[in-house]
Design a protein around this motif. Structure first.
Motif, PDB file in Angstrom:
ATOM      1  N   GLY A 193      44.946 -17.956  35.919  1.00  0.00           N
ATOM      2  CA  GLY A 193      44.596 -18.488  37.213  1.00  0.00           C
ATOM      3  C   GLY A 193      45.478 -19.484  37.729  1.00  0.00           C
ATOM      4  N   PHE A 194      46.641 -19.286  37.776  1.00  0.00           N
ATOM      5  CA  PHE A 194      47.640 -20.355  38.420  1.00  0.00           C
ATOM      6  C   PHE A 194      47.470 -20.496  39.655  1.00  0.00           C
ATOM      7  N   ASN A 195      47.333 -21.659  40.261  1.00  0.00           N
ATOM      8  CA  ASN A 195      47.234 -22.103  41.531  1.00  0.00           C
ATOM      9  C   ASN A 195      48.391 -22.412  42.485  1.00  0.00           C
ATOM     10  N   GLY A 196      49.360 -22.171  41.759  1.00  0.00           N
ATOM     11  CA  GLY A 196      50.719 -22.753  42.636  1.00  0.00           C
ATOM     12  C   GLY A 196      50.993 -24.384  42.274  1.00  0.00           C
ATOM     13  N   VAL A 197      50.116 -25.139  41.634  1.00  0.00           N
ATOM     14  CA  VAL A 197      50.305 -26.708  41.598  1.00  0.00           C
ATOM     15  C   VAL A 197      50.162 -26.895  40.086  1.00  0.00           C
ATOM     16  N   ASP A 198      49.129 -26.577  39.438  1.00  0.00           N
ATOM     17  CA  ASP A 198      48.919 -27.133  38.123  1.00  0.00           C
ATOM     18  C   ASP A 198      49.440 -25.981  37.166  1.00  0.00           C
ATOM     19  N   ALA A 199      50.342 -26.464  36.107  1.00  0.00           N
ATOM     20  CA  ALA A 199      50.938 -25.745  35.069  1.00  0.00           C
ATOM     21  C   ALA A 199      49.858 -25.273  34.365  1.00  0.00           C
ATOM     22  N   VAL A 200      50.124 -23.940  33.834  1.00  0.00           N
ATOM     23  CA  VAL A 200      49.110 -23.140  32.839  1.00  0.00           C
ATOM     24  C   VAL A 200      49.913 -22.949  31.655  1.00  0.00           C
ATOM     25  N   ASP A 201      49.259 -22.449  30.576  1.00  0.00           N
ATOM     26  CA  ASP A 201      49.835 -22.003  29.299  1.00  0.00           C
ATOM     27  C   ASP A 201      50.868 -20.971  29.467  1.00  0.00           C
ATOM     28  N   PRO A 202      52.090 -20.857  28.679  1.00  0.00           N
ATOM     29  CA  PRO A 202      52.959 -19.804  28.841  1.00  0.00           C
ATOM     30  C   PRO A 202      52.367 -18.676  28.530  1.00  0.00           C
ATOM     31  N   ILE A 203      52.766 -17.469  29.144  1.00  0.00           N
ATOM     32  CA  ILE A 203      52.570 -16.155  28.659  1.00  0.00           C
ATOM     33  C   ILE A 203      53.534 -15.859  27.537  1.00  0.00           C
ATOM     34  N   ARG A 204      53.167 -15.240  26.432  1.00  0.00           N
ATOM     35  CA  ARG A 204      54.333 -14.988  25.459  1.00  0.00           C
ATOM     36  C   ARG A 204      53.604 -13.722  25.073  1.00  0.00           C
ATOM     37  N   MET A 205      54.644 -12.575  25.130  1.00  0.00           N
ATOM     38  CA  MET A 205      54.426 -11.135  24.690  1.00  0.00           C
ATOM     39  C   MET A 205      55.803 -10.675  23.946  1.00  0.00           C
ATOM     40  N   ALA A 206      55.429 -10.133  22.860  1.00  0.00           N
ATOM     41  CA  ALA A 206      56.510  -9.796  21.903  1.00  0.00           C
ATOM     42  C   ALA A 206      56.260  -8.404  21.502  1.00  0.00           C
ATOM     43  N   VAL A 207      57.289  -7.392  21.647  1.00  0.00           N
ATOM     44  CA  VAL A 207      57.184  -5.898  21.001  1.00  0.00           C
ATOM     45  C   VAL A 207      58.241  -5.791  19.732  1.00  0.00           C
ATOM     46  N   ALA A 208      57.928  -5.473  18.694  1.00  0.00           N
ATOM     47  CA  ALA A 208      58.611  -4.649  17.723  1.00  0.00           C
ATOM     48  C   ALA A 208      58.398  -3.312  17.582  1.00  0.00           C
ATOM     49  N   SER A 209      59.563  -2.664  17.604  1.00  0.00           N
ATOM     50  CA  SER A 209      59.440  -1.017  17.783  1.00  0.00           C
ATOM     51  C   SER A 209      60.692  -0.499  17.111  1.00  0.00           C
ATOM     52  N   GLY A 210      60.335   0.913  16.845  1.00  0.00           N
ATOM     53  CA  GLY A 210      61.328   1.759  16.363  1.00  0.00           C
ATOM     54  C   GLY A 210      62.388   2.039  17.571  1.00  0.00           C
ATOM     55  N   HIS A 211      63.243   2.948  17.278  1.00  0.00           N
ATOM     56  CA  HIS A 211      64.404   3.246  18.151  1.00  0.00           C
ATOM     57  C   HIS A 211      63.646   4.173  19.412  1.00  0.00           C
ATOM     58  N   GLY A 212      64.401   3.711  20.604  1.00  0.00           N
ATOM     59  CA  GLY A 212      64.169   4.863  21.690  1.00  0.00           C
ATOM     60  C   GLY A 212      62.802   5.021  22.380  1.00  0.00           C
ATOM     61  N   VAL A 213      62.178   3.892  22.479  1.00  0.00           N
ATOM     62  CA  VAL A 213      60.664   3.599  22.848  1.00  0.00           C
ATOM     63  C   VAL A 213      60.858   3.407  24.414  1.00  0.00           C
ATOM     64  N   GLY A 214      61.837   2.972  24.740  1.00  0.00           N
ATOM     65  CA  GLY A 214      62.050   2.329  26.426  1.00  0.00           C
ATOM     66  C   GLY A 214      61.932   1.059  26.480  1.00  0.00           C
TER      67      GLY A 214
END
Length: 507
Positions: free
Chosen positions: A79-100
């Motif tokens: 719920g970022f309000n444009g002023v108060d910092a929020v926790d980072p969004i961190r997302m990671a994908v490990a995959s085989g070949h050719g998944v896009g």
């Protein structure tokens, strides 16, 4: 509807639509690109609930839809309000070949740039070729395909908003460690500062460390994608030590519409489902050992889970290993091994007081009844000299010395090779994340003569891997053969420690 409006009105309506997709990246991807009218995009069909929701034939694969939906949930939760910092969004994908994965970098970049005024982003990949020909090429492709492409100037290494080029942009940067400062100073206190790392297994840890500085204000985001080729480093830790910070995904290439299933099955038949090649290239899982990794994760984990009875090792000599450190971030480590059992006796951030550390080692030697003490010669010559003054017969060990094994390049390679054999033969070590990382950190250097050679500590640090001091202390216990001796009980001898070099007396 937009076709009947003026250019100004179109932009006005478009900007309102972009606002609606602020926390809906999947909705944006389905809205912004011509899935059903551009034949080049018609390679993957929407499935399940998304087919019903968007009433479109084509779109992202299932894994990508789930990823983008989860990203939307993370935004709404913060719920970022444009002023108060929020926790980072961190997302990671490990995959085989050719998944896009590269297409996903294009969708994320386009969505952020279109929905967040004054967003600032940096994109990198493991090599310049990967960055230029695949990652950045995909980002440019999807930016140009988007309904808001005319808002931006899309260049060879930078995308900028036409009206705010200095404060609303995304740039491509190579990930060489010496270029790490190019990732610093990125902040968007009233918007989103974001980083995208493609083929992240091979990106130096130093790059990630600098990126951390750009995740301190606003609504920051960090995305890691890659084939899980290495079992060490920051990308691997997203699923392990740092898993509490990251939303992680593993994508099996066989589950993705666009992959060549016949080729994948051939690879499985050739190498086996449990092989590291199939794990990395097909299953999107991390290998037992990276391709150049010297000690495998499997062997280290097995050693950490063992519990030995004293009778399994108390007959063997006790050897203390000392890996000193005088400066920097390296640790000063003292450990002891008896047969198949190893434990750490002490650690210090650093200490250049040879007399103080010699006294500490002497106490450990007496308390443990050690049969030998091996000290790394890098910073240990003064310690060994102080020990001699106290009547101690400690052995200085030079890692660059000649190996007693002709199959090893030097004594360092020999000690580490003996450590690897010991782990496989039933060695037991404490459950220590740093020791685990130290043991699995060094990689081998290919040699024409086939000798075992480990990469230098300097090369490790260039990869962002710290000096493996805790593992070196264990390896030092294998520097030379040791015979068990009969010890005089400390209560019946005049133990020589607490040496005072000024009084020349034993306290």
């Amino acid at each position: 509807m937009l076709a009947n409006l003026s250019e100004i009105d179109i932009d006005w309506e478009l900007s309102k639509d972009m606002g609606q997709f602020y926390a809906d990246p999947l909705g944006f991807v389905m809205y912004a690109f011509p899935w059903d009218s551009d034949a080049s995009l018609q390679v993957c069909k929407l499935q399940g609930k998304w087919k019903k929701k968007y009433k479109s034939i084509y779109g992202p694969d299932i894994w990508a839809c789930e990823f983008l939906e989860d990203l939307g949930h993370a935004i709404r939760d913060r719920g970022f309000n444009g002023v108060d910092a929020v926790d980072p969004i961190r997302m990671a994908v490990a995959s085989g070949h050719g998944v896009g994965k590269s297409a996903m970098t294009g969708w994320i970049t386009t969505w952020i740039m279109c929905t967040r005024p004054y967003a600032q982003g940096t994109v990198t990949a493991n090599t310049f070729q990967q960055l230029e020909t695949k990652t950045w090429a995909q980002i440019k492709k999807w930016m140009k395909l988007s309904v808001a492409s005319h808002w931006f100037t899309i260049g060879a290494s930078k995308i900028v908003h036409n009206d705010y080029p200095d404060s609303w942009f995304c740039s491509a940067q190579t990930c060489r460690e010496e270029n790490s400062e190019a990732f610093a100073g990125q902040h968007a206190a009233n918007s989103t500062s974001f980083y995208i790392n493609d083929e992240a297994s091979a990106i130096p840890d130093a790059i990630f460390e600098v990126q951390d500085g750009g995740l301190t204000d606003g609504e920051p985001m960090q995305f890691n994608f890659g084939n899980p080729t290495r079992n060490t480093g920051r990308f691997r830790e997203c699923w392990r030590k740092l898993r509490h910070r990251w939303k992680t995904y593993k994508v099996d290439s066989r589950s993705v519409q666009i992959t060549n299933k016949n080729f994948l099955n051939e690879m499985i038949n050739d190498y086996g489902l449990d092989s590291d090649t199939v794990k990395v290239r097909v299953l999107g899982d991390f290998p037992k050992a990276s391709f150049k990794q010297f000690i495998s994760e499997v062997d280290v984990e097995a050693a950490q889970q063992r519990h030995l009875k004293k009778t399994a090792y108390n007959f063997a000599p006790k050897v203390i290993g000392v890996d000193p450190s005088w400066s920097g971030d390296d640790e000063f480590i003292i450990g002891i091994r008896q047969g198949l059992y190893y434990k750490q006796l002490g650690k210090w951030e650093k200490n250049d007081n040879d007399i103080e550390m010699a006294n500490i080692i002497a106490r450990f030697e007496d308390d443990e009844g050690a049969d030998a003490v091996h000290v790394d010669g890098g910073f240990g010559t003064g310690i060994v000299s102080a020990g001699k003054t106290m009547g101690r017969n400690w052995q200085i060990v030079w890692f660059s010395a000649k190996s007693p094994d002709a199959g090893c390049m030097n004594l360092r390679a020999h000690m580490w090779n003996e450590t690897r054999k010991w782990l496989k033969d039933g060695g037991c070590i404490p459950e220590d994340d740093v020791l685990r990382a130290d043991l699995t950190g060094p990689e081998t250097v290919p040699r024409v003569d086939g000798k075992i050679q480990l990469e230098s500590k300097e090369d490790m640090k260039r990869r962002g891997i710290p000096s493996p001091n805790r593992a070196d202390a264990l390896a030092l216990t294998f520097a030379m053969p040791v015979v068990k001796v009969d010890h005089i009980p400390v209560s019946k001898q005049r133990a020589q420690h607490d040496f005072d070099p000024y009084s020349m007396e034993i306290a």
